[in-house]
Design a protein around this motif. Structure first.
Motif, PDB file in Angstrom:
ATOM      1  N   ASP A  25       0.778  -1.189  -0.043  1.00 58.26           N
ATOM      2  CA  ASP A  25       0.046  -0.020  -0.198  1.00 58.26           C
ATOM      3  C   ASP A  25       1.107   1.264   0.036  1.00 58.26           C
ATOM      4  OD1 ASP A  25      -2.294   1.291  -0.003  1.00 58.26           O
ATOM      5  OD2 ASP A  25      -2.752   1.243   2.172  1.00 58.26           O
ATOM      6  N   LEU A  27       3.160   3.974  -2.796  1.00 59.99           N
ATOM      7  CA  LEU A  27       3.653   4.132  -4.375  1.00 59.99           C
ATOM      8  C   LEU A  27       4.990   3.361  -4.672  1.00 59.99           C
ATOM      9  CD1 LEU A  27       2.724   7.947  -4.240  1.00 59.99           C
ATOM     10  CD2 LEU A  27       1.347   6.137  -5.320  1.00 59.99           C
ATOM     11  N   ALA A 155       3.469  11.326  -0.128  1.00 65.27           N
ATOM     12  CA  ALA A 155       3.091  10.032  -0.896  1.00 65.27           C
ATOM     13  C   ALA A 155       4.285   9.604  -1.690  1.00 65.27           C
ATOM     14  CB  ALA A 155       2.033  10.254  -1.648  1.00 65.27           C
ATOM     15  N   SER A 159       7.339   6.342  -0.918  1.00 64.19           N
ATOM     16  CA  SER A 159       7.692   5.264  -1.980  1.00 64.19           C
ATOM     17  C   SER A 159       8.498   4.465  -1.747  1.00 64.19           C
ATOM     18  CB  SER A 159       7.410   5.797  -3.255  1.00 64.19           C
ATOM     19  OG  SER A 159       8.653   6.759  -3.297  1.00 64.19           O
ATOM     20  N   GLU A 183       4.632   5.935  -8.583  1.00 63.29           N
ATOM     21  CA  GLU A 183       3.271   5.679  -9.143  1.00 63.29           C
ATOM     22  C   GLU A 183       2.919   4.446  -8.541  1.00 63.29           C
ATOM     23  OE1 GLU A 183       5.088   3.198 -12.858  1.00 63.29           O
ATOM     24  OE2 GLU A 183       5.997   5.247 -12.864  1.00 63.29           O
ATOM     25  N   CYS A 184       1.458   4.487  -8.976  1.00 60.57           N
ATOM     26  CA  CYS A 184       0.610   3.295  -8.716  1.00 60.57           C
ATOM     27  C   CYS A 184      -0.107   2.727  -9.881  1.00 60.57           C
ATOM     28  CB  CYS A 184      -0.206   3.339  -7.445  1.00 60.57           C
ATOM     29  SG  CYS A 184      -1.331   4.750  -7.636  1.00 60.57           S
ATOM     30  N   PRO A 187      -5.040   1.076  -7.846  1.00 55.51           N
ATOM     31  CA  PRO A 187      -5.388   0.377  -6.618  1.00 55.51           C
ATOM     32  C   PRO A 187      -6.791   0.237  -6.195  1.00 55.51           C
ATOM     33  CG  PRO A 187      -4.921   2.743  -6.517  1.00 55.51           C
ATOM     34  CD  PRO A 187      -4.595   2.354  -7.902  1.00 55.51           C
ATOM     35  N   LYS A 191      -4.623   3.252   1.141  1.00 52.33           N
ATOM     36  CA  LYS A 191      -4.229   4.419   0.968  1.00 52.33           C
ATOM     37  C   LYS A 191      -4.177   4.972  -0.214  1.00 52.33           C
ATOM     38  CE  LYS A 191      -0.498   4.185   3.583  1.00 52.33           C
ATOM     39  NZ  LYS A 191      -0.640   2.738   3.901  1.00 52.33           N
ATOM     40  N   LEU A 192      -3.683   4.097  -1.138  1.00 52.15           N
ATOM     41  CA  LEU A 192      -3.431   4.374  -2.527  1.00 52.15           C
ATOM     42  C   LEU A 192      -4.837   4.553  -3.511  1.00 52.15           C
ATOM     43  CD1 LEU A 192      -0.358   2.003  -3.650  1.00 52.15           C
ATOM     44  CD2 LEU A 192      -0.425   4.422  -2.706  1.00 52.15           C
ATOM     45  N   LYS A 193      -5.749   3.619  -2.989  1.00 54.75           N
ATOM     46  CA  LYS A 193      -7.214   4.066  -3.584  1.00 54.75           C
ATOM     47  C   LYS A 193      -7.654   5.277  -3.140  1.00 54.75           C
ATOM     48  CE  LYS A 193     -11.139   2.566  -5.297  1.00 54.75           C
ATOM     49  NZ  LYS A 193     -11.980   3.900  -4.732  1.00 54.75           N
ATOM     50  N   LEU A 195      -5.784   8.073  -2.269  1.00 57.74           N
ATOM     51  CA  LEU A 195      -4.872   8.797  -3.102  1.00 57.74           C
ATOM     52  C   LEU A 195      -5.320   9.212  -4.400  1.00 57.74           C
ATOM     53  CD1 LEU A 195      -2.286  10.613  -2.522  1.00 57.74           C
ATOM     54  CD2 LEU A 195      -1.061   8.793  -3.424  1.00 57.74           C
ATOM     55  N   VAL A 196      -5.542   7.953  -5.030  1.00 53.46           N
ATOM     56  CA  VAL A 196      -6.151   8.161  -6.489  1.00 53.46           C
ATOM     57  C   VAL A 196      -7.466   8.836  -6.508  1.00 53.46           C
ATOM     58  CG1 VAL A 196      -6.767   6.946  -8.537  1.00 53.46           C
ATOM     59  CG2 VAL A 196      -4.952   6.308  -7.453  1.00 53.46           C
TER      60      VAL A 196
END
Length: 245
Positions: A25, A27, A155, A159, A183-184, A187, A191-193, A195-196
């Motif tokens: 989870d 970047l 973020a 990473s 980058e990701c 997700p 957290k990444l979901k 963030l996007v």
């Protein structure tokens, strides 16, 4: 090696393995300006036409994101400071840059087996797509700019090169700040979901020229910032413990 140092490294490795799911989870650290297709996308969607603009990018005065979908057009959202205040700029290619450039840097070969593409001698750096890139803007407050910048900065700086962005059909989101990038890929949670989701709200706000959308996500931005801040604190604590040995 000092035995205490060895034990510390051993237990650290065990902890990393045990928390592999959590580590995902994050970047994935990436190069800031790359060659090839990704470099072409950055040249087309980021303001680096002049040396001054390039310096603005590298030293963090311009920060933001680039979205690279599998099939639809690539787009960016970045923040710049003007005499009138901060503004978000969104740039979107007319069509998918990869597919537009593929026919230039690859030769299409058809035979009885099927179709394949073979790399030719054209350099990606020499590709100049005569493609329209639309641009829209939205002025935001100093507080909004500060909150978004802090989140993206944290973020990127938390990473990991071990995180994975492998996927087929989906979208890669690149975050850049202060000469660094991470980058990701699409997700699904964590957290990444979130963030996007913030980046999607940024895009929507610029497209609709609606500053209230940014204001509405500030609580989410601040909460997510705190989650990434905890990672920085954990890293700093481990570094301090490491130096103690």
């Amino acid at each position: 090696m000092n035995i205490r140092k060895f034990l510390f490294l051993a237990f650290t490795f065990i902890a990393i393995v045990a928390n592999a799911q959590e580590r995902i989870d994050l970047l994935q650290t990436s190069k800031y300006f790359k060659r090839g297709y990704i470099g072409l996308v950055e040249r087309m969607l980021l303001p680096q036409a002049t040396e001054e603009e390039f310096d603005e990018l590298v030293y963090g005065r311009i920060w933001g994101i680039i979205s690279r979908p599998s099939f639809s057009a690539e787009e960016s959202v970045y923040c710049v400071r003007t005499a009138l205040g901060y503004k978000l700029v969104m740039r979107r290619a007319e069509r998918n840059i990869w597919y537009a450039a593929r026919d230039i840097v690859y030769d299409r070969i058809e035979n009885e087996i099927g179709i394949r593409f073979e790399r030719n001698n054209v350099r990606w750096e020499d590709v100049d797509l005569k493609m329209k890139v639309s641009e829209t803007e939205l002025f935001i407050t100093d507080n909004q700019a500060s909150a978004l910048k802090q989140l993206i900065s944290l973020a990127v700086n938390t990473s990991s090169p071990l995180a994975s962005v492998i996927g087929l059909d989906g979208e890669t989101t690149v975050f850049f700040h202060n000469g660094y990038a991470a980058e990701c890929w699409s997700p699904q949670d964590g957290k990444l979901k979130q963030l996007v989701d913030v980046t999607k709200a940024m895009k929507e706000a610029v497209q609709k020229n609606d500053n209230t959308i940014i204001q509405e996500i500030l609580p989410q931005v601040q909460s997510l910032t705190q989650e990434f801040q905890k990672l920085v604190q954990d890293w700093a604590a481990s570094q301090s413990l490491d130096l103690a040995f």
